[in-house]
Design an enzyme around this catalytic site. Structure first.
Site, PDB file in Angstrom:
ATOM      1  N   ASP A 191       5.833  13.886  -2.724  1.00 39.16           N
ATOM      2  CA  ASP A 191       5.449  13.445  -4.069  1.00 39.16           C
ATOM      3  C   ASP A 191       6.408  12.311  -4.354  1.00 39.16           C
ATOM      4  OD1 ASP A 191       5.397  12.949  -6.832  1.00 39.16           O
ATOM      5  OD2 ASP A 191       4.490  14.902  -7.157  1.00 39.16           O
ATOM      6  N   HIS A 192       5.899  11.086  -4.287  1.00 44.25           N
ATOM      7  CA  HIS A 192       6.853   9.974  -4.277  1.00 44.25           C
ATOM      8  C   HIS A 192       7.613   9.827  -5.594  1.00 44.25           C
ATOM      9  CE1 HIS A 192       3.555   7.657  -6.147  1.00 44.25           C
ATOM     10  NE2 HIS A 192       4.457   6.751  -6.481  1.00 44.25           N
ATOM     11  N   HIS A 243       2.768  14.362  -9.975  1.00 41.73           N
ATOM     12  CA  HIS A 243       3.853  13.553 -10.542  1.00 41.73           C
ATOM     13  C   HIS A 243       4.351  14.074 -11.903  1.00 41.73           C
ATOM     14  CE1 HIS A 243       2.670  11.134  -7.258  1.00 41.73           C
ATOM     15  NE2 HIS A 243       1.762  10.405  -7.857  1.00 41.73           N
TER      16      HIS A 243
END
Ligand code: BG6
Length: 494
Positions: free
Chosen positions: A183-184, A246
């Protein structure tokens, strides 16, 4: 040469062991925009001792063609010609469909001399099971004198059932310790700083609870539309695309209890508890606690843009949401009764990601209410576009009258450290190479978040309530105001 005192402590001499990284679906956008630039930055910064990058995809590319493409992808990154040449010469291309077992038989020949392997899954999600099964069946998930790890890009499933299924497939061949679900947002500097802010300072944690905090707003706004991804987005929508992953990660780092130590399992365990504590209150009255909408034509950054229903790849009768706002509560001792207001959307007035903690007013309002009265203190942690933390407090307007005006105390990364923060993918790829999965999502965490989101999706699938709409370039649909629960609360300006 004089050293920049602001840069003290920023240097690191950590270097990853030699490795080969296979990027499945290398011809896609993610490789161009994020993966190759991130790998090159790590290379230029001396973080990689030796690397080979193998692109694996269907298209009939050659090594040369992949190299030419990659040279374009790294054009904007400052480096010497020699560094570019060395990096580019480490690239190879393996052309195969994701389903064809014969393609995987060729993997060992590309590993020649490297014992550490990283697989990066960035294919269309429908191909994930084929790649995982083919790797596993060919014995390529095994570790042989080095490590074998697999990074899985989002979307990780599209509901609870498919996420569980994907976990099962992964776990039939790989150990949980080999799996890195990305999950950047967790790689973004300010998200990591949230833990430092809360647990590295003595002054915030004592007031980080329902006694002092009125509510929390988490905003992940974008001014971009769906662009060329209409097909993907139609099947996804804002809830799946941004909230399940996010926004929930931002919620977790904001609301988690202090971990006993900084080991990955301690931190991931605390984050999981937050997601599991999501209260049913949202789901008991979904229409009162969730607003979904899509954009209609408008103006963004001075340019006229079309509405979602006219975008390429979008069904003109689509009910896919490009905006969602929800009010959630956490069933915990610390947070009972504190609303967490989450919103995300495409084609809003600007790109901004922030977490804003709105504190309660003092017990007595000596300085009145209204425009010149004391306002709530707000601690805003801005993640994008410019990483910053600011505290809004009331100051007396100079002069004879006693009137208050909110003023800001600001900390910005740029001015305090004099250095650009690394791209999220850079940090996360490097962590995976080092075997640190703290900033990756664990199986139970992903399933817990899908459990909550799937219940909303189920409700939507039976609801015939029309979607709200908002003009592109605006702050979102007016209906979102209704989630705040009190006339004194306002959504933060975008
Ligand atoms: C991705 C979503 O995960 O995140 C995109 O699929 C979104 O729709 C993107 O645009 C936003 O990422 P960032 O880092 O630009 O905020």
């Amino acid at each position: 040469m004089a050293r920049n005192p602001l840069a003290a402590g920023l240097e690191s001499d950590e270097v990853a062991e030699p490795l080969v990284i296979f990027i499945f679906g290398v011809t896609g956008d993610l490789t161009r925009k994020k993966l190759i630039p991130a790998l090159f930055s790590l290379f230029v910064n001396g973080r990689l001792s030796e690397i080979r990058i193998v692109g694996f995809a269907r298209r009939d590319w050659s090594d040369e063609y992949f190299r030419e493409q990659a040279a374009e992808m790294i054009e904007g990154i400052a480096a010497s010609d020699e560094e570019r040449r060395r990096f580019i010469s480490s690239l190879r291309y393996l052309s195969s469909t994701f389903e064809d077992a014969a393609g995987y038989q060729r993997i060992p020949e590309f590993c020649n001399g490297f014992v550490n392997r990283l697989y990066y899954l960035s294919t269309p999600p429908g191909a994930y099971p084929a790649v995982i099964e083919n790797l596993g069946e060919a014995g390529l998930a095994a570790e042989n004198g080095g490590y074998t790890r697999i990074i899985v890009e989002k979307p990780f499933g599209r509901d609870l059932t498919s996420a569980r299924e994907l976990n099962r497939t992964l776990l039939s061949y790989f150990d949980e310790q080999q799996i890195y679900r990305i999950d950047h947002y967790l790689g973004k500097e300010t998200v990591q700083n949230m833990m430092m802010l809360r647990f590295g300072n003595g002054i915030f944690e004592p007031i980080w609870n329902s006694r002092y905090i009125d509510h929390v707003q988490i905003t992940v706004a974008e001014n971009a539309g769906v662009g060329t991804r209409g097909n993907y987005y139609e099947r996804s929508g804002a809830l799946r695309d941004m909230i399940q992953n996010h926004a929930f990660q931002l919620l977790a780092v904001t609301a988690m209890e202090p971990p006993n130590d900084t080991r990955p399992e301690s931190i991931r365990g605390e984050k999981l508890k937050v997601i599991r504590a999501l209260d049913d209150v949202t789901l008991r009255a979904p229409d009162e606690n969730i607003v979904r909408a899509h954009y209609i034509a408008g103006v963004v950054d001075g340019e006229p843009v079309e509405g979602y229903l006219d975008e390429e790849g979008v069904d003109p009768l689509s009910r896919t949401e490009t905006y969602v706002a929800l009010r959630v509560e956490l069933d915990t001792w610390r947070w009972a009764g504190v609303p967490f207001l989450l919103r995300t959307g495409k084609r809003l007035s600007r790109k901004i990601t922030e977490i804003a903690i709105h504190f309660k007013l003092p017990p007595l309002r000596h300085f009145g209410a209204g425009p010149h009265g004391a306002a709530n203190n707000v601690l805003a942690i801005r993640i994008q576009p410019d990483e910053a933390i600011s505290l809004t407090m009331n100051a007396k307007i100079p002069g004879y009258a006693t009137a208050a005006r909110p003023v800001n105390m600001d900390f910005t990364y740029g001015t305090s450290f004099g250095k650009a923060v690394p791209e999220a993918y850079e940090r996360l790829l490097f962590d995976a190479m080092k075997g640190d999965n703290t900033l990756y999502t664990r199986r139970d965490e992903i399933e817990a978040s899908w459990e909550f989101i799937s219940r909303i999706l189920d409700f939507w699938s039976t609801s015939d309530r029309p979607l709200a709409s908002y003009e592109a370039g605006s702050a979102g649909p007016p209906e979102a105001q209704g989630l705040l629960g009190s006339a004194d609360r306002r959504w933060r300006k975008l």
